[in-house]
Design a protein around this motif. Structure first.
Motif, PDB file in Angstrom:
ATOM      1  N   ASN A  87     -16.799  51.791  66.645  1.00 40.24           N
ATOM      2  CA  ASN A  87     -17.813  52.403  67.505  1.00 40.24           C
ATOM      3  C   ASN A  87     -18.609  53.498  66.823  1.00 40.24           C
ATOM      4  N   SER A  88     -18.284  53.795  65.569  1.00 43.03           N
ATOM      5  CA  SER A  88     -19.044  54.808  64.831  1.00 43.03           C
ATOM      6  C   SER A  88     -19.958  54.200  63.775  1.00 43.03           C
ATOM      7  N   GLY A  89     -19.948  52.891  63.652  1.00 46.63           N
ATOM      8  CA  GLY A  89     -20.809  52.225  62.677  1.00 46.63           C
ATOM      9  C   GLY A  89     -20.384  52.415  61.243  1.00 46.63           C
ATOM     10  N   ARG A  90     -19.090  52.672  61.008  1.00 49.54           N
ATOM     11  CA  ARG A  90     -18.600  52.863  59.643  1.00 49.54           C
ATOM     12  C   ARG A  90     -18.716  51.577  58.838  1.00 49.54           C
ATOM     13  N   ALA A  91     -18.957  51.741  57.541  1.00 43.91           N
ATOM     14  CA  ALA A  91     -18.971  50.595  56.643  1.00 43.91           C
ATOM     15  C   ALA A  91     -17.575  50.394  56.064  1.00 43.91           C
ATOM     16  N   LEU A  92     -17.200  49.148  55.896  1.00 47.57           N
ATOM     17  CA  LEU A  92     -15.932  48.865  55.242  1.00 47.57           C
ATOM     18  C   LEU A  92     -16.002  49.307  53.792  1.00 47.57           C
ATOM     19  N   THR A  93     -14.952  49.954  53.321  1.00 48.18           N
ATOM     20  CA  THR A  93     -14.902  50.400  51.934  1.00 48.18           C
ATOM     21  C   THR A  93     -14.046  49.447  51.111  1.00 48.18           C
ATOM     22  N   GLU A  94     -14.205  49.514  49.808  1.00 50.32           N
ATOM     23  CA  GLU A  94     -13.439  48.648  48.918  1.00 50.32           C
ATOM     24  C   GLU A  94     -11.944  48.903  49.110  1.00 50.32           C
ATOM     25  N   GLY A  95     -11.209  47.830  49.295  1.00 50.37           N
ATOM     26  CA  GLY A  95      -9.775  47.954  49.481  1.00 50.37           C
ATOM     27  C   GLY A  95      -9.336  48.095  50.915  1.00 50.37           C
TER      28      GLY A  95
END
Length: 249
Positions: free
Chosen positions: A212-220
């Motif tokens: 719900n915060s629009g975070r991007a997936l990070t590597e790993g």
């Protein structure tokens, strides 16, 4: 019961079904007003005290302490105030800060009408279970305030068990309670590191990440099968899940 090979859905509680972060922010604002009235000190000191308290919340553990949750969190406030101000005689103020923070936060713990309706409808097709990490005393209070027993076939407080999310054992325990295999169960939650990773490691059919915060997936990062911006999108995702469990982020 269920469809497309899904028989059960496990929901996280905090920041999935209730806005725990928002409630906490409102509670901190009330404590800041109290500290301002009691201390008459600069806002940077007040902000520092509240930041230290919140940092201590993130690192607390009740598995290796005899303190109950209330006492431990009063001590968090006491330590935070002492670290910033050097005041060694702030016990009553620490207690006042804690109970103001707690009571304010609890006022905002409730299922919205939309969430209540969603859970009521889902329960007509699936077995539903609530699985939440955290201090059992705190989580039990939330469960009671939200009347969770009304909407779920079972409630599991992981803090009462040997392992919490993301350990596969707690997910398998939930499946056993519901009488289903992991392969017919879906996990819904906001935490990649506990809800999603745990669901993946436990071999559940699918995981749905509430971003719900629009975070991007990070590597790993653990990769959820599905990503939505609101828990209210979950019913549509369940309808779209195919038997193969192919993910579509």
């Amino acid at each position: 019961m269920g469809f497309d090979g899904i028989k059960a859905v496990i929901f996280d509680l905090d920041n999935t079904l209730i806005d725990t972060t928002g409630a906490g922010n409102k509670a901190i604002l009330q404590v800041k007003s109290l500290l301002r009235a009691k201390f008459h000190c600069p806002d940077d000191h007040i902000n520092a005290i509240c930041e230290k308290f919140q940092e201590k919340l993130l690192t607390e553990s009740f598995r290796s302490t005899a303190l109950n949750t209330d006492d431990a969190r009063i001590l968090h406030w006491d330590t935070a105030i002492r670290e910033v101000t050097g005041d060694e005689t702030n016990g009553p103020l620490s207690t006042e800060c804690y109970f103001l923070w707690k009571s304010t936060r609890m006022q905002y713990f409730s299922f919205s009408d939309d969430v209540q309706n969603m859970l009521t409808e889902l329960r007509k097709s699936f077995k539903l279970l609530l699985l939440t990490n955290g201090a059992p005393q705190v989580q039990r209070e939330k469960v009671e305030i939200c009347c969770c027993q009304t909407y779920f076939d079972a409630v599991v407080l992981a803090g009462e068990h040997t392992e919490e999310k993301p350990a596969p054992s707690i997910f398998h325990h939930c499946c056993n309670i519901l009488g289903v295999e992991p392969q017919v169960c879906v996990m819904v939650g906001d935490s990649l590191d506990t809800d999603i990773l745990g669901g993946l490691n436990a071999g559940l059919k699918a995981t749905i990440w509430i971003n719900n915060s629009g975070r991007a997936l990070t590597e790993g990062s653990p990769l959820p099968h599905y990503t939505v911006s609101s828990v209210l999108e979950v019913p549509q995702v369940l309808k779209n899940i195919k038997k193969e469990g192919i993910c579509k982020n």
